[in-house]
Write a protein that holds these residues in place. Structure first.
Motif, PDB file in Angstrom:
ATOM      1  N   PRO A 123       0.393  -1.019  -0.244  1.00 46.00           N
ATOM      2  CA  PRO A 123      -0.141  -0.001   0.034  1.00 46.00           C
ATOM      3  C   PRO A 123       0.944   1.532   0.108  1.00 46.00           C
ATOM      4  O   PRO A 123       0.563   2.435  -0.330  1.00 46.00           O
ATOM      5  CB  PRO A 123      -0.902  -0.103   1.032  1.00 46.00           C
ATOM      6  N   ASN A 124       2.062   1.315   0.294  1.00 52.17           N
ATOM      7  CA  ASN A 124       2.683   2.189   0.642  1.00 52.17           C
ATOM      8  C   ASN A 124       4.265   1.800  -0.285  1.00 52.17           C
ATOM      9  O   ASN A 124       5.620   2.697   0.747  1.00 52.17           O
ATOM     10  CB  ASN A 124       3.209   2.761   2.581  1.00 52.17           C
ATOM     11  N   PRO A 125       4.062   1.771  -1.284  1.00 53.42           N
ATOM     12  CA  PRO A 125       5.421   1.876  -2.309  1.00 53.42           C
ATOM     13  C   PRO A 125       6.615   3.629  -1.797  1.00 53.42           C
ATOM     14  O   PRO A 125       7.892   2.575  -1.366  1.00 53.42           O
ATOM     15  CB  PRO A 125       5.558   1.741  -3.473  1.00 53.42           C
ATOM     16  N   MET A 152      12.093   2.372 -12.144  1.00 51.46           N
ATOM     17  CA  MET A 152      10.737   2.346 -11.472  1.00 51.46           C
ATOM     18  C   MET A 152       9.249   3.072 -12.123  1.00 51.46           C
ATOM     19  O   MET A 152       9.421   3.378 -13.705  1.00 51.46           O
ATOM     20  CB  MET A 152      11.973   4.581 -11.062  1.00 51.46           C
ATOM     21  N   PRO A 153       8.713   3.322 -11.563  1.00 48.26           N
ATOM     22  CA  PRO A 153       7.478   4.366 -11.592  1.00 48.26           C
ATOM     23  C   PRO A 153       7.934   5.486 -12.388  1.00 48.26           C
ATOM     24  O   PRO A 153       9.505   5.699 -12.019  1.00 48.26           O
ATOM     25  CB  PRO A 153       6.086   4.385 -11.088  1.00 48.26           C
ATOM     26  N   PRO A 154       7.092   6.401 -13.135  1.00 49.67           N
ATOM     27  CA  PRO A 154       7.317   7.658 -13.983  1.00 49.67           C
ATOM     28  C   PRO A 154       7.581   8.448 -12.895  1.00 49.67           C
ATOM     29  O   PRO A 154       6.284   8.601 -12.089  1.00 49.67           O
ATOM     30  CB  PRO A 154       6.169   7.993 -14.548  1.00 49.67           C
ATOM     31  N   VAL A 155       8.605   9.439 -13.192  1.00 51.67           N
ATOM     32  CA  VAL A 155       8.583  11.035 -12.514  1.00 51.67           C
ATOM     33  C   VAL A 155       6.522  11.589 -12.073  1.00 51.67           C
ATOM     34  O   VAL A 155       7.114  11.933 -11.101  1.00 51.67           O
ATOM     35  CB  VAL A 155       9.391  11.677 -12.296  1.00 51.67           C
ATOM     36  N   LEU A 156       5.788  11.283 -13.536  1.00 51.50           N
ATOM     37  CA  LEU A 156       4.915  12.972 -13.463  1.00 51.50           C
ATOM     38  C   LEU A 156       3.493  12.267 -12.478  1.00 51.50           C
ATOM     39  O   LEU A 156       3.016  13.292 -12.062  1.00 51.50           O
ATOM     40  CB  LEU A 156       4.481  12.663 -14.796  1.00 51.50           C
ATOM     41  N   VAL A 158       4.289   9.192  -9.794  1.00 52.01           N
ATOM     42  CA  VAL A 158       4.579   9.448  -8.540  1.00 52.01           C
ATOM     43  C   VAL A 158       5.730   9.848  -7.659  1.00 52.01           C
ATOM     44  O   VAL A 158       7.186   9.912  -8.851  1.00 52.01           O
ATOM     45  CB  VAL A 158       4.326   7.805  -7.895  1.00 52.01           C
ATOM     46  N   THR A 159       6.602   9.735  -6.515  1.00 47.15           N
ATOM     47  CA  THR A 159       7.379  10.581  -6.316  1.00 47.15           C
ATOM     48  C   THR A 159       8.819   9.628  -6.495  1.00 47.15           C
ATOM     49  O   THR A 159       9.515   9.997  -6.189  1.00 47.15           O
ATOM     50  CB  THR A 159       7.637  11.458  -4.959  1.00 47.15           C
ATOM     51  N   ASP A 160       8.040   8.384  -6.352  1.00 46.39           N
ATOM     52  CA  ASP A 160       9.319   7.144  -6.183  1.00 46.39           C
ATOM     53  C   ASP A 160      11.046   7.551  -6.849  1.00 46.39           C
ATOM     54  O   ASP A 160      11.723   7.101  -6.642  1.00 46.39           O
ATOM     55  CB  ASP A 160       8.493   5.667  -6.433  1.00 46.39           C
ATOM     56  N   ALA A 161      10.593   7.330  -7.528  1.00 50.81           N
ATOM     57  CA  ALA A 161      11.637   7.496  -8.668  1.00 50.81           C
ATOM     58  C   ALA A 161      12.638   8.881  -8.366  1.00 50.81           C
ATOM     59  O   ALA A 161      14.201   8.736  -7.795  1.00 50.81           O
ATOM     60  CB  ALA A 161      11.868   7.608 -10.433  1.00 50.81           C
ATOM     61  N   VAL A 162      12.305  10.027  -7.848  1.00 49.84           N
ATOM     62  CA  VAL A 162      12.416  11.388  -7.385  1.00 49.84           C
ATOM     63  C   VAL A 162      13.278  10.730  -6.208  1.00 49.84           C
ATOM     64  O   VAL A 162      14.920  11.293  -5.556  1.00 49.84           O
ATOM     65  CB  VAL A 162      11.957  12.124  -7.155  1.00 49.84           C
TER      66      VAL A 162
END
Ligand SMILES: Nc1ncnc2c1ncn2[C@@H]1O[C@H](COP(=O)(O)OP(=O)(O)O)[C@@H](O)[C@H]1O
Ligand SMILES: [Mg+2]
Length: 168
Positions: A123-125, A152-156, A158-162
């Motif tokens: 629920p909380n990547p 990684m997922p796309p930056v626009l 979710v924030t994960d990649a940043v």
């Protein structure tokens, strides 16, 4: 499976495979003195070819006798387990069951290429990727491999990649 998904393996003499070899060579020189080891792969939006690029580049690096680990850090829409037809026990299991990375590594999927799939979608990547545990898992990976690639997922979206690029 689309032909492009593993083109560097099935058609290693193609111009596309040659282009991937050029990227491989450039990577070896792009660390400016430091060895570039852990690399985040992302782009702005979905379906731009991130997972395809990271998979083919990882295969190409393995062909050059470098030990490489590909980790599916896209815990929103993971695809690596399906593309490579692997069991989806992976990264999120390390958090859920407090396992070291080596417990979920699937070895020699292609020559010199080991893979950690996403595991079941948590629920909380973003919190998992930003955690101390994630930092420790990445350190463990960096000690074992010449290269560690993070899909990684796309930056626009979710924030994960940043977030992840500050962890590596
Ligand atoms: N260079 C390419 N030419 C044609 N199709 C491609 C190319 N790169 C990727 N694809 C296809 O586009 C779709 C999305 O690619 P994917 O790598 O999963 O994107 P992302 O990880 O950015 O969401 C997949 O079906 C893949 O087979
Ligand atoms: Mg992807």
């Amino acid at each position: 499976m689309a032909e492009i998904d593993f083109i560097t393996h099935y058609d290693s003499r193609s111009p596309v495979a040659e282009a991937y070899r050029a990227i491989r060579t450039n990577l070896q020189f792009s660390g400016a003195g430091k060895t570039l080891k852990t690399i985040v792969f992302t782009s702005a939006i979905p379906n731009e070819g991130k997972s395809t690029t990271v998979a083919n580049l990882a295969i190409t690096i393995g062909q050059d006798d470098k030990k490489i680990l590909l980790i599916d850090c896209d815990m929103h829409k993971p695809v690596i387990h399906r593309r490579f037809s692997l069991l989806n026990r992976g990264l999120s299991n390390c958090f859920a069951e407090d396992l070291p990375l080596k417990e979920v590594i699937q070895a020699d999927v292609f020559p010199n290429l080991d893979i950690v799939t996403s595991g079941p979608i948590p629920p909380n990547p973003a919190e998992l990727l930003g955690s101390k545990k994630m930092k420790a898992l990445l350190q463990e990976a960096a000690e074992m491999y010449d290269y560690v690639f993070l899909d990684m997922p796309p930056v626009l979206a979710v924030t994960d990649a940043v977030l992840m690029s500050s962890q590596t």
